[in-house]
Design a protein around this motif. Structure first.
Motif, PDB file in Angstrom:
ATOM      1  N   ASP A 154      78.564 -21.805  22.814  1.00  7.92           N
ATOM      2  CA  ASP A 154      79.670 -22.737  23.065  1.00  7.92           C
ATOM      3  C   ASP A 154      79.188 -24.178  23.082  1.00  7.92           C
ATOM      4  O   ASP A 154      79.869 -25.073  22.598  1.00  7.92           O
ATOM      5  CB  ASP A 154      80.325 -22.445  24.426  1.00  7.92           C
ATOM      6  N   LEU A 155      78.026 -24.380  23.674  1.00  9.25           N
ATOM      7  CA  LEU A 155      77.539 -25.758  23.817  1.00  9.25           C
ATOM      8  C   LEU A 155      76.916 -26.277  22.524  1.00  9.25           C
ATOM      9  O   LEU A 155      77.016 -27.458  22.224  1.00  9.25           O
ATOM     10  CB  LEU A 155      76.494 -25.839  24.944  1.00  9.25           C
ATOM     11  N   SER A 156      76.246 -25.399  21.795  1.00  7.52           N
ATOM     12  CA  SER A 156      75.407 -25.793  20.643  1.00  7.52           C
ATOM     13  C   SER A 156      74.819 -27.182  20.837  1.00  7.52           C
ATOM     14  O   SER A 156      75.150 -28.104  20.089  1.00  7.52           O
ATOM     15  CB  SER A 156      76.151 -25.786  19.315  1.00  7.52           C
ATOM     16  N   PRO A 157      73.944 -27.318  21.820  1.00 11.11           N
ATOM     17  CA  PRO A 157      73.400 -28.645  22.129  1.00 11.11           C
ATOM     18  C   PRO A 157      72.489 -29.131  21.004  1.00 11.11           C
ATOM     19  O   PRO A 157      71.889 -28.331  20.292  1.00 11.11           O
ATOM     20  CB  PRO A 157      72.591 -28.405  23.399  1.00 11.11           C
ATOM     21  N   SER A 158      72.400 -30.461  20.898  1.00 11.62           N
ATOM     22  CA  SER A 158      71.469 -30.982  19.895  1.00 11.62           C
ATOM     23  C   SER A 158      70.154 -31.406  20.559  1.00 11.62           C
ATOM     24  O   SER A 158      69.093 -31.306  19.963  1.00 11.62           O
ATOM     25  CB  SER A 158      72.088 -32.151  19.131  1.00 11.62           C
ATOM     26  N   ARG A 159      70.236 -31.874  21.796  1.00 12.54           N
ATOM     27  CA  ARG A 159      68.993 -32.199  22.518  1.00 12.54           C
ATOM     28  C   ARG A 159      69.134 -31.756  23.968  1.00 12.54           C
ATOM     29  O   ARG A 159      70.067 -32.171  24.666  1.00 12.54           O
ATOM     30  CB  ARG A 159      68.696 -33.681  22.430  1.00 12.54           C
ATOM     31  N   VAL A 160      68.185 -30.934  24.428  1.00 10.44           N
ATOM     32  CA  VAL A 160      68.245 -30.334  25.754  1.00 10.44           C
ATOM     33  C   VAL A 160      67.099 -30.866  26.603  1.00 10.44           C
ATOM     34  O   VAL A 160      65.946 -30.880  26.163  1.00 10.44           O
ATOM     35  CB  VAL A 160      68.119 -28.794  25.666  1.00 10.44           C
ATOM     36  N   LEU A 161      67.426 -31.290  27.818  1.00  7.92           N
ATOM     37  CA  LEU A 161      66.377 -31.728  28.747  1.00  7.92           C
ATOM     38  C   LEU A 161      66.074 -30.578  29.711  1.00  7.92           C
ATOM     39  O   LEU A 161      66.973 -30.054  30.369  1.00  7.92           O
ATOM     40  CB  LEU A 161      66.839 -32.967  29.519  1.00  7.92           C
ATOM     41  N   LEU A 162      64.805 -30.182  29.774  1.00 10.58           N
ATOM     42  CA  LEU A 162      64.380 -29.056  30.612  1.00 10.58           C
ATOM     43  C   LEU A 162      63.711 -29.574  31.880  1.00 10.58           C
ATOM     44  O   LEU A 162      63.026 -30.602  31.856  1.00 10.58           O
ATOM     45  CB  LEU A 162      63.367 -28.196  29.850  1.00 10.58           C
ATOM     46  N   ALA A 163      63.905 -28.829  32.981  1.00 12.57           N
ATOM     47  CA  ALA A 163      63.232 -29.174  34.237  1.00 12.57           C
ATOM     48  C   ALA A 163      61.743 -29.373  33.973  1.00 12.57           C
ATOM     49  O   ALA A 163      61.101 -28.538  33.323  1.00 12.57           O
ATOM     50  CB  ALA A 163      63.441 -28.070  35.272  1.00 12.57           C
ATOM     51  N   ASP A 164      61.178 -30.476  34.470  1.00 17.21           N
ATOM     52  CA  ASP A 164      59.765 -30.774  34.213  1.00 17.21           C
ATOM     53  C   ASP A 164      58.839 -29.645  34.672  1.00 17.21           C
ATOM     54  O   ASP A 164      57.789 -29.424  34.090  1.00 17.21           O
ATOM     55  CB  ASP A 164      59.350 -32.066  34.945  1.00 17.21           C
ATOM     56  N   ARG A 165      59.246 -28.948  35.742  1.00 18.69           N
ATOM     57  CA  ARG A 165      58.363 -27.914  36.292  1.00 18.69           C
ATOM     58  C   ARG A 165      58.878 -26.507  35.996  1.00 18.69           C
ATOM     59  O   ARG A 165      58.608 -25.571  36.737  1.00 18.69           O
ATOM     60  CB  ARG A 165      58.147 -28.163  37.791  1.00 18.69           C
ATOM     61  N   MET A 166      59.612 -26.365  34.900  1.00 13.67           N
ATOM     62  CA  MET A 166      60.068 -25.051  34.441  1.00 13.67           C
ATOM     63  C   MET A 166      58.870 -24.230  33.969  1.00 13.67           C
ATOM     64  O   MET A 166      57.933 -24.773  33.376  1.00 13.67           O
ATOM     65  CB  MET A 166      61.050 -25.270  33.274  1.00 13.67           C
ATOM     66  N   TRP A 167      58.917 -22.907  34.223  1.00 15.77           N
ATOM     67  CA  TRP A 167      57.854 -22.049  33.709  1.00 15.77           C
ATOM     68  C   TRP A 167      57.840 -22.093  32.179  1.00 15.77           C
ATOM     69  O   TRP A 167      58.892 -22.121  31.538  1.00 15.77           O
ATOM     70  CB  TRP A 167      58.082 -20.598  34.151  1.00 15.77           C
ATOM     71  N   ALA A 168      56.648 -22.036  31.598  1.00 18.67           N
ATOM     72  CA  ALA A 168      56.521 -22.049  30.136  1.00 18.67           C
ATOM     73  C   ALA A 168      57.274 -20.877  29.521  1.00 18.67           C
ATOM     74  O   ALA A 168      57.870 -20.996  28.447  1.00 18.67           O
ATOM     75  CB  ALA A 168      55.044 -22.009  29.743  1.00 18.67           C
TER      76      ALA A 168
END
Ligand code: ZN
Ligand code: ZN
Ligand code: ZN
Length: 368
Positions: free
Chosen positions: A98-112
């Motif tokens: 639904d979103l089909s994002p073009s640029r996504v910002l991920l939490a800096d401390r997200m697990w790899a």
């Protein structure tokens, strides 16, 4: 509107701003997620994702067994659950489609593992770090956050006063025993647990800035570095004092303690809105350099403090972040003399509209 919702709406308006090419934020458990949603938990192997689009309502994708507690903690209505039998795909795929994002910002401390999975699911998107939009918000604390940080600092100050009052009674206790006493006093003064592993470093152990508290017994004349913090409503304290409980300190200790105390004071005095972080580091470091101990001050002068004990901005040589009212950070210069002793004195400060306010006020002297 809760503070969590207000922050999320501000993030959305930043995402929608003309200068921002990112259109979506994706957060896994951690302090960024708590900051926007009110959901406080540790990362786990089961996918829990908070997706904030630039327009419209955010969505939680959560494991079924977490759903009741997530719903209770958050203002978000759209909480979608997935079951262990199916895995997250049937729920997550439609959200991302639904979103089909073009640029996504991920939490800096997200697990790899989570970030690589999202990159595979969204091959057409580009990615960046959530701090791009969250950094400027999180580093300016609101009044409620400042109240919690102040309360946590007061608990730490009160615990330090109790430690100091031990005087000669501290002699013969091990570092670990003294740390247990500190932690008991933090709780007694309104704190909840520890914000990080309590550091009690006696004698030569103090020369290691991140010494792991151990079995060494405190002896008369030992300089003892105590660096500890607790949390109040999720917000931490972090302060350091260096004291001698009884007896005469080693040669040069008094001079070194005076230099570090002066360096802390100079760092704090340099704080003003508009001043760069590097100037605060310089103010503290130049006192230590002038005394001839420049090469024994082996770390940055301080770090931002908020939901994370170590967060932006770094108070570091050359740091170019301009101080803004509401920023909270540590000023913690130290001098470390290998095999002899170490001295560090750390206070938290908040940048105010016209200067600085210290969160820690307890005695900075070395004599108990
Ligand atoms: Zn540290
Ligand atoms: Zn500390
Ligand atoms: Zn610190």
């Amino acid at each position: 509107m809760t503070p969590f919702e207000r922050r999320t709406r501000r993030v959305q308006s930043r995402l929608a701003a003309p200068g921002t090419d990112a259109d979506t934020l994706a957060l896994s458990p951690g302090q960024d997620l708590y900051y926007l949603s009110g959901v406080d938990r540790d990362p786990s192997d089961r996918l829990l994702l908070f997706v904030v689009p630039e327009r419209g309502d955010p969505t939680f994708v959560v494991p079924a067994l977490e759903a009741p507690s997530v719903r209770e903690a958050t203002w978000i209505d759209d909480v979608r659950t997935w079951a262990d039998e199916t895995g997250p795909d049937p729920v997550l795929d439609p959200v991302l489609d639904d979103l089909s994002p073009s640029r996504v910002l991920l939490a800096d401390r997200m697990w790899a593992a989570v970030s690589l999975d999202l990159r595979e699911r969204l091959p057409a998107a580009s990615f960046g770090l959530a701090s791009e939009v969250l950094g400027p918000l999180r580093r300016r604390k609101d009044d409620r956050e400042l109240d919690h940080l102040r309360a946590a600092a007061e608990a730490a100050d009160a615990a330090m006063a109790d430690v100091r009052a031990l005087g000669a009674d501290a002699v013969g206790r091990t570092e670990a025993e003294l740390a247990a006493f500190v932690e008991e006093r933090l709780d007694a003064h309104g704190g909840t647990g520890v914000a990080f592993d309590t550091i009690v470093a006696a004698g030569p152990n103090g020369a290691d800035p991140h010494h792991a508290t151990g079995d060494r017994e405190i002896r008369p004349g030992d300089p003892v570095v105590l660096d500890f913090g607790t949390r109040v409503a999720g917000y931490p304290s972090d302060q350091t004092r260096t004291v001698v409980f009884a007896g005469d300190p080693p040669p040069a200790f008094e001079t070194v303690h005076d230099v570090v105390r002066e360096a802390t004071a100079a760092g704090v005095a340099a704080v003003d809105p508009g001043v760069r972080t590097g100037a605060v580091d310089r103010a503290a470091r130049s006192v230590i350099e002038a005394a001839g101990y420049g090469d024994r001050f082996v770390h940055r002068t301080g770090h931002g403090v908020g939901l994370d004990v170590h967060e932006a901005p770094d108070i570091v040589a050359g740091g170019e972040v301009e101080l803004e009212p509401g920023m909270v950070f540590s000023v913690e210069p130290g001098i470390y003399l290998p095999d002899r002793f170490g001295v560090r004195i750390e206070d938290l400060v908040v940048v105010t509209d016209d200067g600085v306010d210290r969160l820690n006020r307890t005695d900075r002297g070395w004599r108990c």
